[in-house]
Design an enzyme around this catalytic site. Structure first.
Site, PDB file in Angstrom:
ATOM      1  N   GLY A   1      47.821 -18.778 -85.204  1.00 29.01           N
ATOM      2  CA  GLY A   1      48.044 -19.275 -83.850  1.00 29.01           C
ATOM      3  C   GLY A   1      49.282 -20.144 -83.812  1.00 29.01           C
ATOM      4  O   GLY A   1      49.653 -20.783 -84.820  1.00 29.01           O
TER       5      GLY A   1
ATOM      6  N   LYS B   1      29.215 -28.668 -69.316  1.00 34.25           N
ATOM      7  CA  LYS B   1      30.225 -27.619 -69.126  1.00 34.25           C
ATOM      8  C   LYS B   1      30.002 -27.020 -67.746  1.00 34.25           C
ATOM      9  O   LYS B   1      28.867 -26.993 -67.250  1.00 34.25           O
ATOM     10  CB  LYS B   1      30.072 -26.537 -70.202  1.00 34.25           C
ATOM     11  CG  LYS B   1      31.324 -25.754 -70.499  1.00 34.25           C
ATOM     12  CD  LYS B   1      32.405 -26.631 -71.092  1.00 34.25           C
ATOM     13  CE  LYS B   1      33.319 -26.000 -72.050  1.00 34.25           C
ATOM     14  NZ  LYS B   1      34.141 -26.900 -72.825  1.00 34.25           N
TER      15      LYS B   1
ATOM     16  N   GLY C   1      49.885 -21.967 -80.600  1.00 34.97           N
ATOM     17  CA  GLY C   1      49.754 -22.560 -79.266  1.00 34.97           C
ATOM     18  C   GLY C   1      49.671 -24.066 -79.364  1.00 34.97           C
ATOM     19  O   GLY C   1      50.211 -24.676 -80.293  1.00 34.97           O
ATOM     20  N   ASN C   2      48.956 -24.658 -78.404  1.00 31.85           N
ATOM     21  CA  ASN C   2      48.900 -26.115 -78.326  1.00 31.85           C
ATOM     22  C   ASN C   2      48.368 -26.741 -79.615  1.00 31.85           C
ATOM     23  O   ASN C   2      48.991 -27.645 -80.187  1.00 31.85           O
ATOM     24  CB  ASN C   2      48.035 -26.530 -77.128  1.00 31.85           C
ATOM     25  CG  ASN C   2      47.761 -28.021 -77.108  1.00 31.85           C
ATOM     26  OD1 ASN C   2      46.748 -28.479 -77.620  1.00 31.85           O
ATOM     27  ND2 ASN C   2      48.690 -28.788 -76.564  1.00 31.85           N
TER      28      ASN C   2
HETATM   29  P1  NAD Z   1      46.788 -21.569 -76.831  1.00 33.33           P
HETATM   30  O1  NAD Z   1      46.460 -20.578 -75.795  1.00 33.33           O
HETATM   31  O2  NAD Z   1      47.758 -22.657 -76.542  1.00 33.33           O
HETATM   32  O3  NAD Z   1      47.315 -20.805 -78.157  1.00 33.33           O
HETATM   33  C1  NAD Z   1      46.616 -19.758 -78.742  1.00 33.33           C
HETATM   34  C2  NAD Z   1      47.502 -19.187 -79.850  1.00 33.33           C
HETATM   35  O4  NAD Z   1      46.750 -18.233 -80.581  1.00 33.33           O
HETATM   36  C3  NAD Z   1      48.747 -18.454 -79.348  1.00 33.33           C
HETATM   37  O5  NAD Z   1      49.821 -18.725 -80.212  1.00 33.33           O
HETATM   38  C4  NAD Z   1      48.359 -16.981 -79.460  1.00 33.33           C
HETATM   39  O6  NAD Z   1      49.490 -16.148 -79.642  1.00 33.33           O
HETATM   40  C5  NAD Z   1      47.515 -17.033 -80.713  1.00 33.33           C
HETATM   41  N1  NAD Z   1      46.579 -15.933 -80.888  1.00 33.33           N
HETATM   42  C6  NAD Z   1      45.707 -15.393 -79.990  1.00 33.33           C
HETATM   43  N2  NAD Z   1      45.009 -14.407 -80.556  1.00 33.33           N
HETATM   44  C7  NAD Z   1      45.455 -14.296 -81.844  1.00 33.33           C
HETATM   45  C8  NAD Z   1      45.114 -13.486 -82.945  1.00 33.33           C
HETATM   46  N3  NAD Z   1      44.164 -12.560 -82.860  1.00 33.33           N
HETATM   47  N4  NAD Z   1      45.785 -13.666 -84.111  1.00 33.33           N
HETATM   48  C9  NAD Z   1      46.730 -14.606 -84.232  1.00 33.33           C
HETATM   49  N5  NAD Z   1      47.082 -15.416 -83.224  1.00 33.33           N
HETATM   50  C10 NAD Z   1      46.451 -15.277 -82.053  1.00 33.33           C
HETATM   51  O7  NAD Z   1      45.372 -22.170 -77.289  1.00 33.33           O
HETATM   52  P2  NAD Z   1      45.065 -23.581 -77.924  1.00 33.33           P
HETATM   53  O8  NAD Z   1      44.874 -24.569 -76.838  1.00 33.33           O
HETATM   54  O9  NAD Z   1      46.034 -23.854 -79.004  1.00 33.33           O
HETATM   55  O10 NAD Z   1      43.597 -23.304 -78.525  1.00 33.33           O
HETATM   56  C11 NAD Z   1      43.444 -22.563 -79.720  1.00 33.33           C
HETATM   57  C12 NAD Z   1      41.974 -22.666 -80.137  1.00 33.33           C
HETATM   58  O11 NAD Z   1      41.591 -24.040 -80.272  1.00 33.33           O
HETATM   59  C13 NAD Z   1      40.947 -22.078 -79.169  1.00 33.33           C
HETATM   60  O12 NAD Z   1      39.850 -21.596 -79.933  1.00 33.33           O
HETATM   61  C14 NAD Z   1      40.503 -23.281 -78.366  1.00 33.33           C
HETATM   62  O13 NAD Z   1      39.210 -23.087 -77.794  1.00 33.33           O
HETATM   63  C15 NAD Z   1      40.461 -24.324 -79.452  1.00 33.33           C
HETATM   64  N6  NAD Z   1      40.543 -25.706 -78.974  1.00 33.33           N
HETATM   65  C16 NAD Z   1      41.603 -26.131 -78.248  1.00 33.33           C
HETATM   66  C17 NAD Z   1      41.648 -27.464 -77.850  1.00 33.33           C
HETATM   67  C18 NAD Z   1      42.832 -28.001 -77.077  1.00 33.33           C
HETATM   68  O14 NAD Z   1      42.844 -29.216 -76.802  1.00 33.33           O
HETATM   69  N7  NAD Z   1      43.830 -27.190 -76.754  1.00 33.33           N
HETATM   70  C19 NAD Z   1      40.603 -28.348 -78.157  1.00 33.33           C
HETATM   71  C20 NAD Z   1      39.542 -27.880 -78.921  1.00 33.33           C
HETATM   72  C21 NAD Z   1      39.520 -26.553 -79.326  1.00 33.33           C
END
Ligand code: NAD
Length: 440
Positions: free
Chosen positions: A231, A119, A233-234
């Site tokens: 959530g 990292k 998001g992605n």
């Molecule tokens: P993102 O930023 O695309 O989406 C995050 C989502 O969470 C958004 O919809 C936001 O509104 C919501 N959110 C934030 N705080 C909140 C809360 N307190 N209550 C409810 N909703 C809330 O992020 P992502 O890429 O989807 O990642 C989400 C999680 O998955 C993170 O913990 C990230 O570390 C983990 N993760 C992501 C990936 C990846 O490839 N994107 C891979 C492994 C782990």
């Protein structure tokens, strides 16, 4: 702005008591005991094998030179070149980077990809920097570390507040220094510039491949199940996409409300329409309240996503959401949790879930689809030959399914939770590789 100030204050307070590296080492110690690892192996795996602290001078737009501090921790590369993202964050600490590098080692090992864990990070806030200044940081980071990273040694990727543009500046600098084209140096590149098809959906889809396998073992038909998701998001959006394609019904979704600085949730017992909801969602995964209400989504308090009468809970937003207190609020119908986010379940909640007979697919297995697809990107980039999307997703399915089945088989055989079984498999693989190389 208020939100940002609150968030910074919260982080400053929590940093005083929360050290992720201490947590990572405690988790490791527990598994080392389960595996009865010898002292030398414990000493090797408890710390990163290498860590670099660098100073990055950047000429700012006003003509002054500012020096940024950066890090790269390579926790262990016994299984292959190390892999892990680069974070840009004003509160970055080397202990966070150390912990995340260790977790990357276990994540790669549990899905059986031939990579180690690393990292990196730079203490900076991209919001306060022009694109030219950010480019300076990216190129400076690579100039300081060009001798110790690379396609066969350590492969960076985007992470918190870094993106494909940052990766291309880093790649360009690396190639200028080494004289050639080395697309396998870095992942997270755009498709057409060395990126892989399928990466956007990989984490969410990977999560659902493990859900599908878990439900099969539990004797449940996915098409008869319902889910509530934290959530949007992605990770969450693509998890919902594949889950619905397999016949599942999502009845509640929550997200963060930027204006009110609070979580917010929406319920539709008939099942959410993904396309419709995406149409009223911003690029940060925030759902527009008024537009959602107009589409017939019932607004409910944010924390209620956890209390829904569903079969599956998918926390895909934040860490520390399923606390010991929260377990008491989970409906008796819930049979399965699939951790899309990193660290959504507090350690003290784990045994309570086991007591209630709720199966929990742990984060570093459930959300490993992203790093698995990044590995596929690395492979394709090294060959300079790119696979069609179906091939990428087919290979992803195989990797995630095999990993889940190995973990659940060990969990049954040794009467462990899925989290403990996943840790045992991952740490054992890395310990064995280190031993086979004659390191310990
Ligand atoms: P993102 O930023 O695309 O989406 C995050 C989502 O969470 C958004 O919809 C936001 O509104 C919501 N959110 C934030 N705080 C909140 C809360 N307190 N209550 C409810 N909703 C809330 O992020 P992502 O890429 O989807 O990642 C989400 C999680 O998955 C993170 O913990 C990230 O570390 C983990 N993760 C992501 C990936 C990846 O490839 N994107 C891979 C492994 C782990």
């Amino acid at each position: 702005m208020l939100c940002v100030i609150k968030e910074v204050k919260k982080q400053m307070c929590s940093d005083a008591v929360f050290n992720p590296f201490v947590v990572a080492q405690r988790q490791f110690d527990r598994v080392a005991d389960l595996l009865e690892l010898d002292e030398a192996t414990r000493a090797l795996l408890r710390e990163p094998m290498r860590e670099y602290h660098v100073s990055i001078p950047v000429r700012m737009d006003d003509g002054r030179v500012k020096v940024f501090r950066g890090f790269r921790c390579q926790h262990n590369d016994a299984l292959g070149p190390s892999k892990g993202g680069i974070r840009f964050h004003p509160q970055e600490t080397v202990d966070t980077i150390r912990a995340l590098s260790m977790w990357m080692t276990w994540k790669c090992a549990v899905v059986g990809i031939p990579l180690g864990g690393a990292k990196g990070g730079v203490i900076c806030d991209p919001h306060d920097l022009s694109a030219r200044e950010q480019e300076g940081i990216c190129r400076g980071w690579v100039r300081q570390l060009a001798k110790v990273v690379g396609p066969l040694a350590d492969v960076p990727a985007p992470d918190v507040m870094t993106n494909a543009e940052h990766m291309l500046w880093m790649l360009d600098e690396y190639e200028a220094i080494h004289g050639g084209r080395f697309p396998g140096f870095i992942t997270g590149k755009p498709v057409g510039m060395g990126g892989s098809l399928g990466r956007t959906e990989a984490t969410g889809y990977g999560l659902i491949f493990t859900v599908r396998e878990a439900l099969k073992e539990m004797g449940m038909d996915i098409a008869e199940t319902t889910a509530s998701v934290q959530g949007f998001g992605n990770v969450a959006q693509y998890a919902v996409e594949l889950y619905q394609m397999m016949g599942g019904k999502v009845t509640a979704i929550s997200c963060w409300d930027q204006v009110a600085c609070t979580p917010f949730a929406y319920r539709k017992t008939a099942g959410v329409d993904l396309g419709e909801l995406r149409g009223v969602t911003d690029r940060f995964g925030g759902i527009d309240q008024e537009k959602a209400a107009a589409l017939g989504y019932e607004p409910i308090p944010g924390e209620k996503w956890l209390e829904q009468d569903v079969d599956i809970l998918i926390p895909a937003a934040m860490e520390n959401q399923i606390t010991a207190e929260a377990v008491g609020r989970i409906s008796g119908r819930v049979k399965l949790i699939a951790e899309g986010a990193n660290g959504p379940t507090a350690p003290e909640a784990d045994p309570l879930l086991v007591e209630r007979g709720i199966v929990n697919i742990p984060d570093f297995l459930a959300n490993a689809g992203g790093v698995t697809c990044s590995y596929f990107e690395q492979v394709q980039s090294n060959m300079n030959f790119y696979w069609p999307r179906d091939e990428v997703l087919g290979r992803l399915d195989t990797k995630m399914t095999d990993a889940f089945l190995a973990v659940s088989e060990l969990a049954r055989r040794r009467n462990l939770s899925l989290r403990d079984a996943a840790y045992v498999i991952a740490v054992d693989r890395v310990a064995k590789a280190s031993k086979d190389r004659g390191w310990v």
